[in-house]
Structure formats: structure tokens, C-alpha cells
Design a protein around this motif. Structure first.
Motif, PDB file in Angstrom:
ATOM      1  N   GLY A   1      17.517 -14.840  22.814  1.00 31.23           N
ATOM      2  CA  GLY A   1      16.253 -16.040  22.537  1.00 31.23           C
ATOM      3  C   GLY A   1      15.187 -15.323  22.832  1.00 31.23           C
ATOM      4  O   GLY A   1      14.573 -14.292  22.181  1.00 31.23           O
ATOM      5  N   THR A   2      14.517 -16.215  23.427  1.00 33.73           N
ATOM      6  CA  THR A   2      12.895 -16.037  23.231  1.00 33.73           C
ATOM      7  C   THR A   2      12.227 -14.443  24.127  1.00 33.73           C
ATOM      8  O   THR A   2      11.611 -14.533  23.935  1.00 33.73           O
ATOM      9  N   SER A   3      13.303 -14.537  25.072  1.00 32.20           N
ATOM     10  CA  SER A   3      13.305 -13.841  27.142  1.00 32.20           C
ATOM     11  C   SER A   3      12.911 -12.801  25.729  1.00 32.20           C
ATOM     12  O   SER A   3      12.611 -11.024  25.720  1.00 32.20           O
ATOM     13  N   ALA A   4      14.149 -12.175  25.126  1.00 28.16           N
ATOM     14  CA  ALA A   4      14.580 -10.823  24.036  1.00 28.16           C
ATOM     15  C   ALA A   4      13.733 -10.559  23.603  1.00 28.16           C
ATOM     16  O   ALA A   4      12.969  -9.363  23.333  1.00 28.16           O
ATOM     17  N   LEU A   5      12.809 -11.568  22.197  1.00 30.79           N
ATOM     18  CA  LEU A   5      11.638 -11.234  21.281  1.00 30.79           C
ATOM     19  C   LEU A   5      11.009 -10.528  22.318  1.00 30.79           C
ATOM     20  O   LEU A   5       9.625  -9.935  21.553  1.00 30.79           O
ATOM     21  N   LYS A   6      10.478 -11.251  23.671  1.00 32.21           N
ATOM     22  CA  LYS A   6       9.124 -10.494  23.900  1.00 32.21           C
ATOM     23  C   LYS A   6       8.890  -9.127  25.409  1.00 32.21           C
ATOM     24  O   LYS A   6       8.323  -8.583  24.501  1.00 32.21           O
TER      25      LYS A   6
ATOM     26  N   PHE B   1       1.096  -1.317  -0.049  1.00 31.00           N
ATOM     27  CA  PHE B   1      -0.178  -0.151  -0.419  1.00 31.00           C
ATOM     28  C   PHE B   1       0.840   1.145   0.081  1.00 31.00           C
ATOM     29  O   PHE B   1       0.568   2.426   0.232  1.00 31.00           O
ATOM     30  N   ASN B   2       2.407   0.913  -0.242  1.00 30.08           N
ATOM     31  CA  ASN B   2       3.280   2.312  -0.436  1.00 30.08           C
ATOM     32  C   ASN B   2       3.487   3.205   1.026  1.00 30.08           C
ATOM     33  O   ASN B   2       2.864   4.448   0.440  1.00 30.08           O
ATOM     34  N   LYS B   3       3.231   2.376   1.565  1.00 30.23           N
ATOM     35  CA  LYS B   3       3.240   3.410   2.743  1.00 30.23           C
ATOM     36  C   LYS B   3       4.924   3.117   3.765  1.00 30.23           C
ATOM     37  O   LYS B   3       5.302   2.107   4.250  1.00 30.23           O
ATOM     38  N   ARG B   4       5.901   4.168   3.690  1.00 29.06           N
ATOM     39  CA  ARG B   4       6.510   4.048   3.398  1.00 29.06           C
ATOM     40  C   ARG B   4       7.497   4.034   5.194  1.00 29.06           C
ATOM     41  O   ARG B   4       8.100   3.395   5.627  1.00 29.06           O
ATOM     42  N   SER B   5       6.823   5.117   5.286  1.00 27.82           N
ATOM     43  CA  SER B   5       7.522   5.666   7.134  1.00 27.82           C
ATOM     44  C   SER B   5       6.646   3.532   7.992  1.00 27.82           C
ATOM     45  O   SER B   5       7.841   3.024   8.662  1.00 27.82           O
ATOM     46  N   VAL B   6       5.701   2.886   7.856  1.00 30.93           N
ATOM     47  CA  VAL B   6       5.156   2.098   8.346  1.00 30.93           C
ATOM     48  C   VAL B   6       6.128   1.069   8.473  1.00 30.93           C
ATOM     49  O   VAL B   6       6.533   0.303   8.870  1.00 30.93           O
ATOM     50  N   PHE B   7       6.391   0.675   6.255  1.00 30.17           N
ATOM     51  CA  PHE B   7       7.327  -0.664   6.014  1.00 30.17           C
ATOM     52  C   PHE B   7       8.615   0.051   6.502  1.00 30.17           C
ATOM     53  O   PHE B   7       9.321  -1.592   7.101  1.00 30.17           O
ATOM     54  N   LEU B   8       9.282   0.849   6.372  1.00 29.01           N
ATOM     55  CA  LEU B   8      10.629   0.965   7.332  1.00 29.01           C
ATOM     56  C   LEU B   8      10.205   0.435   9.160  1.00 29.01           C
ATOM     57  O   LEU B   8      11.478   0.212   9.446  1.00 29.01           O
ATOM     58  N   LEU B   9       9.551   1.022   9.743  1.00 30.28           N
ATOM     59  CA  LEU B   9       9.766   0.894  10.786  1.00 30.28           C
ATOM     60  C   LEU B   9       9.595  -0.898  11.285  1.00 30.28           C
ATOM     61  O   LEU B   9      10.025  -1.089  12.138  1.00 30.28           O
ATOM     62  N   LEU B  10       8.336  -1.029  10.207  1.00 31.49           N
ATOM     63  CA  LEU B  10       8.262  -2.268  10.770  1.00 31.49           C
ATOM     64  C   LEU B  10       9.536  -3.762  10.024  1.00 31.49           C
ATOM     65  O   LEU B  10       9.720  -4.617  11.319  1.00 31.49           O
ATOM     66  N   PHE B  11      10.029  -3.445   9.403  1.00 32.22           N
ATOM     67  CA  PHE B  11      11.327  -4.118   8.479  1.00 32.22           C
ATOM     68  C   PHE B  11      12.206  -3.958   9.163  1.00 32.22           C
ATOM     69  O   PHE B  11      13.606  -4.502   9.395  1.00 32.22           O
ATOM     70  N   SER B  12      12.834  -2.994  10.137  1.00 35.01           N
ATOM     71  CA  SER B  12      13.852  -2.572  10.816  1.00 35.01           C
ATOM     72  C   SER B  12      13.706  -3.359  12.023  1.00 35.01           C
ATOM     73  O   SER B  12      14.716  -3.867  12.736  1.00 35.01           O
ATOM     74  N   LEU B  13      12.246  -3.829  12.407  1.00 35.15           N
ATOM     75  CA  LEU B  13      12.004  -4.260  13.502  1.00 35.15           C
ATOM     76  C   LEU B  13      12.483  -5.385  13.462  1.00 35.15           C
ATOM     77  O   LEU B  13      13.008  -6.212  14.655  1.00 35.15           O
ATOM     78  N   THR B  14      11.758  -6.027  12.237  1.00 35.82           N
ATOM     79  CA  THR B  14      12.268  -7.287  11.985  1.00 35.82           C
ATOM     80  C   THR B  14      13.404  -7.898  11.624  1.00 35.82           C
ATOM     81  O   THR B  14      13.951  -9.132  12.853  1.00 35.82           O
ATOM     82  N   LEU B  15      14.134  -6.794  11.510  1.00 32.23           N
ATOM     83  CA  LEU B  15      15.781  -7.282  11.077  1.00 32.23           C
ATOM     84  C   LEU B  15      16.585  -6.943  13.077  1.00 32.23           C
ATOM     85  O   LEU B  15      17.581  -7.956  12.989  1.00 32.23           O
ATOM     86  N   VAL B  16      16.099  -5.983  13.875  1.00 36.56           N
ATOM     87  CA  VAL B  16      16.416  -6.165  14.963  1.00 36.56           C
ATOM     88  C   VAL B  16      15.931  -7.342  15.481  1.00 36.56           C
ATOM     89  O   VAL B  16      16.812  -7.715  16.381  1.00 36.56           O
ATOM     90  N   SER B  17      15.033  -7.573  15.632  1.00 31.90           N
ATOM     91  CA  SER B  17      14.005  -8.451  16.514  1.00 31.90           C
ATOM     92  C   SER B  17      15.279 -10.119  15.944  1.00 31.90           C
ATOM     93  O   SER B  17      15.177 -11.275  16.764  1.00 31.90           O
ATOM     94  N   PHE B  18      15.554 -10.140  14.979  1.00 27.67           N
ATOM     95  CA  PHE B  18      16.444 -11.180  14.284  1.00 27.67           C
ATOM     96  C   PHE B  18      17.962 -11.427  14.691  1.00 27.67           C
ATOM     97  O   PHE B  18      17.955 -12.126  15.520  1.00 27.67           O
ATOM     98  N   ILE B  19      18.384 -10.054  15.492  1.00 27.62           N
ATOM     99  CA  ILE B  19      19.301 -10.092  15.814  1.00 27.62           C
ATOM    100  C   ILE B  19      19.395 -10.485  17.685  1.00 27.62           C
ATOM    101  O   ILE B  19      19.858 -11.259  17.839  1.00 27.62           O
ATOM    102  N   LEU B  20      18.800 -10.158  18.007  1.00 31.91           N
ATOM    103  CA  LEU B  20      18.352  -9.932  19.658  1.00 31.91           C
ATOM    104  C   LEU B  20      17.855 -11.307  20.196  1.00 31.91           C
ATOM    105  O   LEU B  20      17.765 -11.827  20.703  1.00 31.91           O
ATOM    106  N   GLY B  21      16.727 -11.934  19.265  1.00 33.74           N
ATOM    107  CA  GLY B  21      16.620 -13.055  19.113  1.00 33.74           C
ATOM    108  C   GLY B  21      18.164 -14.408  19.187  1.00 33.74           C
ATOM    109  O   GLY B  21      17.734 -15.104  19.694  1.00 33.74           O
ATOM    110  N   ILE B  22      18.773 -13.899  17.970  1.00 30.79           N
ATOM    111  CA  ILE B  22      19.982 -14.829  18.246  1.00 30.79           C
ATOM    112  C   ILE B  22      20.373 -14.602  19.272  1.00 30.79           C
ATOM    113  O   ILE B  22      21.056 -16.223  19.936  1.00 30.79           O
ATOM    114  N   VAL B  23      21.061 -13.680  19.740  1.00 29.58           N
ATOM    115  CA  VAL B  23      21.333 -13.403  20.855  1.00 29.58           C
ATOM    116  C   VAL B  23      21.164 -13.456  22.691  1.00 29.58           C
ATOM    117  O   VAL B  23      21.303 -14.791  22.996  1.00 29.58           O
TER     118      VAL B  23
END
Length: 354
Positions: free
Chosen positions: A46-51, A22-44
């Protein structure tokens, strides 16, 4: 991999894809950045960091929704001109206004909101939280929740009184110096420099050690400390106003100094002074809390957030976070006032959002 982790990443990825579609650039950047950060935090971590990330994001989302709803409520309640200004307010400013409103309600209606008196002993020392005591008891068996509610009235009320006293002294002297000029202006400027050269905490400790820790002494000491700061700003703002043609016209009409200050200088200096009032309140509020933490501020049994942190600090050694609640109340109000002040400074500067 747990169901929580699968659902967590699925929610972020689906939201990112929908925002991109839907071409919501700011929302996309926020959610995808959160996805990348969560991926790193999840590796370091685990589940507690994601929670933790999920809970933090939920709290921020809840705060944003409350801020938006409160801004719309204010727009419906005020006049059309004020509503137009409020529509331009960011959510941070709306959140700040909501927090200030909440603190004001708690302070004004403290005797009706608090279930017990601020000095009433109802349990044993450091009793745990139960259905009667939401936050447990302090070192004397007094209800912590009731004392925090009463502390809103005492801490914020004292800070407001001291800030108002500082503004009356500083703003009055600044406008008078700008209007008079000459030797009076020079004398007031040097006197303000001398007061500002003394460290505020040392000056306050000296005053309270000599004259005692009564409310009047605290207000006077804090007013003397911060009045020179207000004077410097007011003198600078009023100095730009007194050179205007309408000031000269008023002088030619024979208007006195009081008229010039009340009718000409003060109305044209309101915006920066109101913003400065908010900033000075934050400084005064933190100073008063610091003095209470050192035992020289508001004296027991009167409830005060700074002294409550000191009195219950031993609970931190046992893993209890109750002493941090009054500290969090201090920090939350300071941040909220700064949010509102930032918006007011933006409006008074004449800048426009693109």
C-alpha cells in the motif's frame, strides 16, 4: 487513490519518458525499473510501502549529491596529479571518503562538538530525547549523543592503533623474511600459520581474560591476531620484488637489508599494502566492537560503540531504536572504508574503465 500515490507514479513515469527521449539509457532503466518495483510493492504494502521507497530513494539521491560535491571539493583542494586520480573515483568512493572525513572531525574535535562529557550524568535513566539531549539518555542518565561522539574517538582510535601495530609487525616481518630467505623465511611462515589457525575471537578472549582489558592489552592482542595476515600478504608482494634486477644490483653495490627494505621493497609494495590496511582496519574495528559488546573491550565509563549497544539493549523491547544508532555507526564506517578500499584496489590492479 491518494494525491501522494498519483504524484509518485507521475514523477517516475515523466522521468522515465524524458530519459528515453534524451537517450539516457541508464537513467531510463533505473527509473522504469523503480516504477515496476513500486507498482508491485504498492499492491502488496500500500501507500506506506511507496513512502518507504520514496524516502529510501531520496536518501540515496542525497548521498549521491553529497558525494559528488565532496569529490569536487577535494579536486579543487589537492594537487593536479591527485586531482586527476580523484576525477576517476566513483561516487561510492567519494561517499566513503566523506564518511571517513566526518568521523575524523567528530573524533578530533569531540570535546567541542559533544554538549556534555562522556561520563557526565545529566538526567534520569533512559530519559527521552528533548532539546538538550538529541538522542535521550542511557541507563545511567548520560547523554547518548555525547557518548556517541566520544565513542568515535575511542573506538576508531583504538582500532587505528591496533591496525597500525599489526601492520608494523606483519609488514616488517614479511619484508624481512622475503629479503633474508632461507630458514628465517620458513620459520616465520610456519609461525604465522600457527597463529592464524587459532580463532581470532577465542584468542582475544583468552588474552584479555589473562592480562585484563586495558588499552595496551587490547592493542597487543589484536596486533598479534592480525599481524600474520599482514605477513602473508607482505611476504607474497615482497617475494615478487626481491627477484627484480634492481634488487640484485643493490646487493652487488653492498647495500644492507635495511636499505633494501626501505628504499627498494617498500616503495614498490605500497599500493597493495595501503589497500590491505583498509581491509584489516575493518576486521579490527569489528573485532574491537565485538569485544566491547561482550564486556571485555573498552571499559566503562569510557564511551565505546560496542558497549553502548549492550548497555542500552533493553530499550529495543520498548520500541526504541536508540541502541541501534551506535551499531549503525559501526556499520556505516565499515562500509565507507570498504568503498574506498575497493577503489584503491581497482587503481592498483592497473585496470581501466571503458
Amino acid at each position: 487513490m491518494s494525491i501522494f500515490v498519483i504524484g509518485y507514479y507521475a514523477f517516475l513515469l515523466i522521468g522515465s519518458c524524458l530519459a528515453a527521449y534524451f537517450n539516457k539509457r541508464s537513467v531510463f532503466l533505473l527509473l522504469f525499473s523503480l516504477t515496476l518495483v513500486s507498482f508491485i510493492l504498492g499492491i502488496v504494502g500500500g501507500t506506506s510501502a511507496l513512502k518507504f521507497v520514496a524516502i529510501s530513494a531520496g536518501v540515496l539521491a542525497m548521498a549521491a549529491m553529497v558525494s559528488y560535491a565532496f569529490r569536487e571539493f577535494l579536486i579543487m583542494m589537492v594537487s593536479d596529479n591527485m586531482a586527476k586520480e580523484l576525477r576517476t573515483a566513483p561516487l561510492t568512493a567519494a561517499f566513503g571518503m566523506f564518511v571517513i572525513f566526518t568521523y575524523a572531525i567528530a573524533g578530533i574535535f569531540a570535546p567541542w562538538i559533544a554538549p556534555f562529557g562522556e561520563a557526565e550524568v545529566i538526567s534520569s535513566a533512559f530519559a527521552p530525547a528533548d532539546q538538550n539531549m538529541l538522542l535521550g539518555a542511557d541507563q545511567l542518565g548520560r547523554d547518548m549523543f555525547s557518548r556517541i561522539i566520544y565513542g568515535t574517538r575511542n573506538s576508531v582510535g583504538l582500532s587505528l592503533s591496533a591496525t597500525t601495530a599489526a601492520f608494523i609487525l606483519g609488514a616488517g616481518a614479511g619484508m624481512l623474511a622475503a629479503t633474508k630467505g632461507g630458514w628465517f623465511d620458513q620459520f616465520m611462515g610456519r609461525f604465522a600459520d600457527v597463529i592464524m589457525s587459532i580463532p581470532s575471537l577465542i584468542f582475544a578472549l583468552l588474552m584479555l581474560s589473562i592480562f585484563g582489558s586495558s588499552m595496551i592489552v587490547i592493542i597487543c592482542a589484536v596486533a598479534i591476531i592480525y599481524a600474520p595476515r599482514v605477513y602473508r600478504l607482505t611476504r607474497a608482494v615482497a617475494g615478487d620484488v626481491v627477484v627484480m634486477d634492481y634488487i640484485e644490483a643493490a646487493k652487488l653495490r653492498g647495500e644492507g637489508t635495511g636499505y633494501l627494505i626501505r628504499k627498494e621493497i617498500l616503495p614498490n609494495s605500497t599500493a597493495p599494502l595501503v589497500a590491505e590496511y583498509g581491509l584489516e582496519f575493518c576486521f579490527v574495528f569489528l573485532l574491537v566492537a565485538g569485544l566491547s559488546f561482550l564486556g571485555l573491550g573498552i571499559q566503562p565509563p569510557t564511551a565505546d560503540w560496542g558497549s553502548m549497544v549492550r548497555e542500552n539493549a533493553t530499550l529495543i523491547s520498548f520500541g526504541e531504536l536508540t541502541p541501534l544508532i551506535p551499531a549503525a555507526a559501526i556499520a556505516l564506517l565499515t562500509v565507507a572504508v570498504n568503498f574506498v578500499v575497493d577503489w584503491m584496489l581497482f587503481r592498483s590492479s592497473g585496470l581501466k574503465e571503458k
